[in-house]
Design a protein around this motif. Structure first.
Motif, PDB file in Angstrom:
ATOM      1  N   GLN A  84      29.272 -39.557  86.850  1.00 59.15           N
ATOM      2  CA  GLN A  84      29.150 -41.003  86.654  1.00 59.15           C
ATOM      3  C   GLN A  84      30.427 -41.632  86.116  1.00 59.15           C
ATOM      4  OE1 GLN A  84      26.291 -42.003  87.916  1.00 59.15           O
ATOM      5  NE2 GLN A  84      25.756 -39.814  88.079  1.00 59.15           N
ATOM      6  N   THR A 137      24.152 -45.113  81.761  1.00 59.93           N
ATOM      7  CA  THR A 137      24.728 -43.897  82.348  1.00 59.93           C
ATOM      8  C   THR A 137      23.676 -42.807  82.439  1.00 59.93           C
ATOM      9  OG1 THR A 137      26.892 -44.453  81.396  1.00 59.93           O
ATOM     10  CG2 THR A 137      26.566 -42.181  82.128  1.00 59.93           C
ATOM     11  N   ARG A 171      21.356 -43.184  85.375  1.00 60.94           N
ATOM     12  CA  ARG A 171      21.900 -42.730  86.658  1.00 60.94           C
ATOM     13  C   ARG A 171      21.992 -41.204  86.728  1.00 60.94           C
ATOM     14  NH1 ARG A 171      25.567 -46.819  85.354  1.00 60.94           N
ATOM     15  NH2 ARG A 171      27.215 -45.271  84.975  1.00 60.94           N
TER      16      ARG A 171
END
Length: 335
Positions: free
Chosen positions: A218, A191, A194
């Motif tokens: 996310q 996570t 990203r």
């Protein structure tokens, strides 16, 4: 397959703690971690912000498996945690303040929530004070945080008007929030890859709010309803307890400089300019209001203006970072 790869897979969680002259707090924190955590494999990473004391020797004597990294300077919260994240080998990562205590197997529960809910970006828990009472007035929405920055009369009319101008996000799940405190925030390295790491322009405060916005893009941010930990608060910041909180001086200057940076990054130059205009305009207003009160009470006109002078001084500090913040320039926003 390399041996270190097997080791990384076996680790369920990397706990990252930033240290600044708080060895005893960390000893207490780790004692609670190891006393209450079961069912998962964890590693502990401590990143030191140039404590210049015996923290490393004291902590590693008690917990020799702790992985220790030195920043080499007082890098603040975001940069130190990013270094810890870089070296983390767990499939989940927990940002944990040094001045926290666990009361139950909270870590395993949070790992399970992330494992069972791939749509969840991060999880956190409620904060208890040192006397084990739920800490009130902790913000969980961006709207709550933004409204706290405005100095307006405490009347229903003005409060409702401000809420219409800065509303809260509404979620179907009551556990879902806009952001989670960096005192206890668990997420996955995937996570973070990203969303990006913590913004290193922040020195202290506000970085978890800004990060929450990107993490929330996310997936869901969950504040577990019946989960809690003790947060003693300001363990490495003794000067905060000396900061007198009043209606017009609500935050320490470092807090406000960081939050203004967050406003600029998340809501743009217009929102930042509006807030700065509000503060500058409030300087003569708070002085005139107090002088009027003095006249009404038959006090010397310029008496008891310390609070107003402190507010003006704070605004001057904000203005030192004005152009840098307005143009969102990378830097180190340390007061």
């Amino acid at each position: 397959m390399p041996a270190h790869y097997h080791y990384a897979i076996l680790l369920d969680l990397s706990i990252i703690i930033v240290n600044y002259k708080t060895p005893q707090l960390i000893l207490n924190c780790l004692a609670s971690v190891y006393a209450h955590t079961s069912g998962i494999n964890v590693e502990v990473i401590i990143v030191d912000n140039q404590s210049n004391d015996d923290s490393k020797a004291i902590i590693q004597q008690a917990y020799p498996t702790v992985r220790w990294f030195d920043m080499g300077y007082n890098a603040g919260f975001a940069r130190a945690n990013n270094l810890g994240i870089k070296h983390a080998q767990g499939r989940n990562v927990l940002l944990l303040n040094s001045d926290t205590l666990l009361l139950d197997n909270l870590l395993a529960r949070c790992v399970r929530v992330l494992d069972e809910n791939p749509d969840v970006a991060a999880v956190g828990a409620h904060q208890l004070s040192r006397d084990r009472q739920l800490r009130p007035n902790l913000y969980t929405t961006f709207g709550q945080m933004r409204r706290a920055f405005y100095i307006i009369p405490i009347t229903p009319f003005f409060q409702k008007l401000l809420y219409r101008f800065v509303p809260d996000t509404q979620y179907a799940d009551p556990s879902q929030v806009d952001w989670l405190s960096g005192a206890f925030l668990m997420t996955r390295p995937s996570t973070i890859a990203r969303a990006g790491g913590l913004d290193e322009s922040f020195f202290m405060y506000g970085e978890d709010v800004e990060w929450g916005h990107r993490l929330g893009q996310q997936g869901r941010m969950l504040l577990l309803p019946d989960a809690a930990f003790v947060h003693l608060e300001y363990g490495s910041s003794t000067d905060y307890q000396q900061h007198e909180v009043t209606y017009i001086n609500r935050f320490k200057p470092q807090v406000q400089v960081s939050q203004l940076l967050w406003i600029r990054k998340q809501y743009g130059a217009g929102a930042y300019l509006l807030l700065m205009l509000h503060y500058v305009t409030m300087i003569p207003i708070v002085f005139l209001w107090k002088m009027a009160v003095n006249l009404r009470n038959r006090q010397p006109l310029f008496s008891e203006l310390e609070n107003q002078r402190a507010f003006a001084q704070q605004v001057r500090i904000f203005l030192r970072f004005f152009w840098q913040t307005l143009f969102n320039r990378p830097g180190f926003y340390k007061v």
